[in-house]
Scaffold this active site. Structure first.
Site: not given
Ligand code: 9MR
Length: 358
Positions: A153, A203, A239, A268, A270
């Site tokens: 990101e 990613n 997402h 990722e 969902d």
């Molecule tokens: O699913 C992850 C969650 O448990 C964490 O609290 C969060 C913190 O920013 O990150 C989430 O995963 C992210 C991923 O690492 C990168 N892309 C976005 C995902 C959803 O926020």
């Protein structure tokens, strides 16, 4: 009625009423076996001790990825100490069940420990810290993690097409702030030095369709490929919100990236739904959600360069969507909170069956 028959009738009634988790006749990973396609999911280490979680994970997926366990705040909690205990548990699980492991993530602006973000390091010091982090983590998992999300990101959502301002780029950055994506290039080169066999991915979120952000990433990846910077793939997070997905645009985007010679992984996925106070979604929404899972998985599996589809967790019991939306959204994954397969599950499996012999 004989007592054994009665027990059977009661058991099937309980099953139909939803007291037992249905075991599908062919799992996702079985459906994916013939084609060699990778079907994965994000994993939380402490849930592995829950029998239903572990058995569903092992039965359904041939790949996994630690959801948070490889992020800096977990794996590098103090300047001089690394803690691999959580990620090791996940990797051990994968080894025992013949699953591949994706590594997530080495360079991100979130979930970094205070010692790093508040340390007031110079660019030179930060470059040393980052190189050491990458080489230690990637070295620890050499031969075990087959693909890394090296940088996560890095492009901005407020100014699409521009690089985000982060500790790694320009606050103060690792010394390459004036040179666009060269700080990203440096991270890919360090990762490649640490494990020349691993596949290296960039990613990103909200770059799944053809849009200014994905245009900028496309330009970066094309430049990297032309100059021999080690990059093997691009992760499309996926997402999905508001039950909306522009599948034609996603397919076109998969096409243009793979034409550069890199793989695409859906990393990722969902599909968040509005939920009531009990976390339940409407039946119609669950069907529309299934259609989106089917369409996106189909767009991926029907393209030889799109080699993996991964969901961000697999049971609605554990998903980031709930806390992120203050519990107004949820039900985003293929299994419900009791590990029962949802319409989205059948849709996903249908898409995987489509490509028995790619
Ligand atoms: O699913 C992850 C969650 O448990 C964490 O609290 C969060 C913190 O920013 O990150 C989430 O995963 C992210 C991923 O690492 C990168 N892309 C976005 C995902 C959803 O926020």
């Amino acid at each position: 009625m004989e007592w054994r028959a009665l027990v059977l009738v009661l058991a099937s009634a309980a099953f139909c009423m939803g007291f037992g988790a249905a075991v599908p006749e062919q799992s996702l990973r079985e459906a994916a076996r013939a084609s060699g396609f990778l079907i994965g999911t994000a994993v939380r280490p402490w849930a592995l001790s829950e029998a239903a979680y572990a058995s569903t994970l092992a039965r359904e997926f041939n790949m996994l990825e630690p959801e948070d366990a490889l992020k800096w705040e977990v794996v590098h909690p103090e300047p001089q100490s690394f803690d691999f205990s959580q990620a090791d548990q996940i990797v051990d699980f994968a080894t025992r069940h013949g699953m591949k492991v994706r590594g997530h993530t080495l360079v991100w602006h979130r979930q970094n420990p205070p010692w790093l973000t508040e340390g007031k390091y110079t660019s030179g010091e930060l470059a040393e810290i980052l190189e050491k982090h990458i080489k230690t983590v990637v070295g620890h998992y050499r031969g075990k993690v087959f693909a890394w999300d090296v940088v996560n990101e890095a492009f901005d959502e407020l100014h699409p097409g521009e690089l985000r301002s982060t500790i790694w780029r320009d606050q103060p950055g690792i010394g390459l702030a004036e040179n666009g994506s060269s700080y990203i290039e440096r991270c890919f080169r360090w990762t490649h030095e640490a494990d020349p066999q691993a596949l290296l991915f960039y990613n990103e979120a909200e770059a799944e369709t053809m849009n200014p952000k994905s245009d900028a990433i496309y330009a970066m990846v094309r430049d990297f490929r032309q100059r021999g910077v080690p990059i093997d793939g691009v992760g499309f997070e996926m997402h999905i919100a508001h039950l909306h997905a522009d599948v034609a645009s996603i397919a076109a985007n998969i096409n243009r990236f793979t034409a550069l010679g890199v793989q695409v992984h859906i990393t990722e996925m969902d599909v968040a739904l509005p939920v009531d106070a009990e976390g339940n979604a409407r039946a119609g929404d669950l069907q529309r959600q299934a259609d989106i899972y089917r369409q996106i998985a189909s767009a991926c599996v029907s393209h030889p360069g799109c080699t993996a589809t991964q969901t961000w967790g697999f049971t609605d019991k554990y998903s980031w969507i709930g806390s992120h939306s203050k519990q107004t959204e949820g039900a985003a994954l293929p299994f419900d909170r009791n590990y029962r397969a949802k319409p989205a599950y059948d849709a996903l499996r249908g898409a995987l069956e489509q490509v028995r012999s790619r």
